[in-house]
Design an enzyme around this catalytic site. Structure first.
Site, PDB file in Angstrom:
ATOM      1  CE1 TYR A 150      -3.712   2.483   0.638  1.00 19.98           C
ATOM      2  CE2 TYR A 150      -2.458   3.213   2.555  1.00 19.98           C
ATOM      3  CZ  TYR A 150      -3.504   3.390   1.663  1.00 19.98           C
ATOM      4  OH  TYR A 150      -4.348   4.466   1.803  1.00 19.98           O
ATOM      5  CG  ASP A 245       5.641   3.690   1.069  1.00 22.55           C
ATOM      6  OD1 ASP A 245       5.910   4.272   2.131  1.00 22.55           O
ATOM      7  OD2 ASP A 245       4.482   3.556   0.630  1.00 22.55           O
ATOM      8  CE  LYS A 273       0.831   4.951   8.316  1.00 21.78           C
ATOM      9  NZ  LYS A 273       0.776   4.052   7.201  1.00 21.78           N
TER      10      LYS A 273
HETATM   11  C1  LIG Z   1       0.153   4.601   5.817  1.00 21.45           C
HETATM   12  C2  LIG Z   1       0.938   4.371   4.577  1.00 21.45           C
HETATM   13  C3  LIG Z   1       0.907   5.254   3.497  1.00 21.45           C
HETATM   14  C4  LIG Z   1      -0.054   6.401   3.427  1.00 21.45           C
HETATM   15  O1  LIG Z   1       0.139   7.322   4.419  1.00 21.45           O
HETATM   16  P1  LIG Z   1      -1.103   8.299   4.824  1.00 21.45           P
HETATM   17  O2  LIG Z   1      -0.497   9.228   5.795  1.00 21.45           O
HETATM   18  O3  LIG Z   1      -2.145   7.388   5.387  1.00 21.45           O
HETATM   19  O4  LIG Z   1      -1.556   8.951   3.579  1.00 21.45           O
HETATM   20  C5  LIG Z   1       1.781   5.042   2.459  1.00 21.45           C
HETATM   21  N1  LIG Z   1       2.625   4.007   2.457  1.00 21.45           N
HETATM   22  C6  LIG Z   1       2.679   3.115   3.466  1.00 21.45           C
HETATM   23  C7  LIG Z   1       3.663   2.009   3.428  1.00 21.45           C
HETATM   24  C8  LIG Z   1       1.815   3.252   4.542  1.00 21.45           C
HETATM   25  O5  LIG Z   1       1.816   2.343   5.526  1.00 21.45           O
END
Ligand SMILES: *Cc1c(COP(=O)(O)O)cnc(C)c1O
Length: 437
Positions: A150, A245, A273
């Site tokens: 994701y 990511d 995060k």
């Molecule tokens: C949570 C998440 C996102 C998106 O971040 P948001 O702040 O929710 O938009 C993107 N990549 C990874 C791996 C994530 O866990």
């Protein structure tokens, strides 16, 4: 073990009823609605350390931790005072502040591949923007991502996107133009042959591979040995960029993120995060020569009214400072993760429930499966109805878990051995219940 039965959650039930009248599903992010586990969500009123309290006053040990940002736990005093002090000075200016460069220096110092950084307001914005940069820098349009990874909810990344989307069986959301989704190629996590096949079919046309260096959105699935190194080699050979990511993994398992621990250097990195310490922050960064292509240094446009927001910068700075000042905390956090994983494994064995706990440091996913999954297809074989019953049983025993089999549990610095052991005890009871029906 304190029991809080659904009857004790009348306040949550009423709060959700009210919310559903004005918010779709009563929530602002789908997973929170408990569709995958049934019943009403607990509506939370406050948190402190590793604990949260719902609107009925019941206490829970929290493993959601806001889905990752709260590595220091809820309402960490240093983070709270940093936010409070910043708020008193003004909440947003739309002009440069010193706090942005200060947090920027922390990030550049911490993350090996990042020489320059741009702050945004969410992980979604970070991945979306970093891929715009990758496309601009390579002059290519295609992106390769992995099934079950994701990267936020931007169009074009909502393809086989794991947890939230998987749980709702919306792998491709309506509203994403097919022509745009077609710019995203898919490969299988931990399967270099599937990546090579895409590069052979689209030689010289793929701008970037984007990957979670440790997958966390199909549940935790660590990279197989050689997988990330293989991606690096494939990118180098083809002239594509490698994008990590690290929205979850940044500052999570070590201060330098997964790239520091695993020793593979991406060209670009998305963060989120933890760097926001619980406030809305994302960031992306990489080599100077790439980052200088971002406006106003370069032509790649990307902007934000609240980007580099003073409160968010202050929360991020307080969090990173607290982590950096005692790096030994990461060993303690890893040990807590191991204790939880081992305890859950043992408790499931004793209850004769098929369970395998997949772990990377302080992030774990107990899968109701016989063997640890290495990719999304394998993860998806997990017994989700057993997970739903387990989730409910745990909630009744004061353990707050993400309401989906395909999410990560987050252990924070505020958890301790006693809380972990209480969790294992609750799990032992829950496994016995789940097994008997
Ligand atoms: C949570 C998440 C996102 C998106 O971040 P948001 O702040 O929710 O938009 C993107 N990549 C990874 C791996 C994530 O866990």
């Amino acid at each position: 073990m304190t029991l809080s039965s659904p009857a004790d959650r009348e306040g949550s039930r009423r709060a959700m009823e009210r919310a559903r009248r004005v918010l779709p599903g009563g929530v602002d992010s789908p997973v929170r609605a408990y569709r995958a586990v049934g019943g009403d969500p607990v509506v939370l009123a406050r948190g402190s350390g590793a604990l949260v309290w719902d609107v009925d006053g019941s206490e829970y040990i929290d493993y959601v931790c806001s889905y990752g940002p709260l590595i220091l736990g809820h309402a960490h005093p240093r983070v709270v005072s940093a936010i409070t002090e910043a708020a008193a000075l003004g909440t947003s200016f739309g002009a440069p502040t010193e706090a942005e460069a200060a947090l920027g220096e922390c990030v550049v110092e911490a993350v090996p591949s990042i020489e320059m950084v741009r702050f945004v307001s969410s992980g979604t914005e970070a991945t979306m923007s970093v891929l715009r940069l990758a496309r601009a820098a390579t002059g290519r349009d295609l992106i390769l991502k992995f099934e079950g990874c994701y990267h936020g909810h931007a169009d074009g990344l909502l393809v086989a996107a794991g947890s939230g989307a998987a749980t709702l069986a919306l792998p491709d959301s309506p509203g994403v133009p097919a022509a745009y989704a077609a710019q995203t190629l898919l490969a299988r996590y931990n399967d270099l042959a599937s990546v090579r096949a895409q590069f052979e079919a689209h030689r010289g046309a793929i701008a970037a591979i984007i990957v979670e260096p440790v997958a966390g959105n199909m549940g935790v699935v660590p990279p197989a040995e050689g997988f990330l190194e293989g991606l690096r080699a494939i990118c180098d050979e083809d002239g594509a960029l490698l994008v990590f990511d690290e929205v979850i993994t940044g500052f999570r398992g070590s201060y330098g993120g997964a790239q520091a621990t695993l020793g593979v250097t991406p060209d670009l990195t998305a963060l989120g995060k933890i760097i926001g310490g619980g406030l809305p922050v994302g960031a992306y960064g990489g080599r100077r020569e790439l980052m200088e292509q971002i406006a106003p240094s370069g032509a790649v446009y990307q902007a934000g009214t609240l980007s580099g927001n003073p409160l968010a910068m202050a929360a991020g700075r307080a969090t990173l400072d607290t982590l950096r000042e005692d790096l030994g905390q990461y060993d303690r956090l890893d040990a807590l993760g191991a204790r939880l994983a081992e305890g859950l494994t043992r408790a499931a064995e004793e209850a004769e429930v098929p369970l395998v706990v997949s772990r990377s440091g302080s992030t774990i996913t107990p899968f109701f499966l016989d063997a640890a999954p290495t990719n999304y297809d394998e993860a998806r074989l997990a017994d989700t109805s057993m997970f739903a019953r387990f989730h409910n049983a745990m909630l009744d025993r004061g353990i707050h878990l993400a309401p989906s089999q395909f999410e990560t549990w987050f252990v924070s610095m505020a958890h301790d051995e006693a809380l972990i052991d209480r969790t294992i005890e609750a799990a032992a009871e829950s496994f016995r219940l789940v097994r008997h029906g």
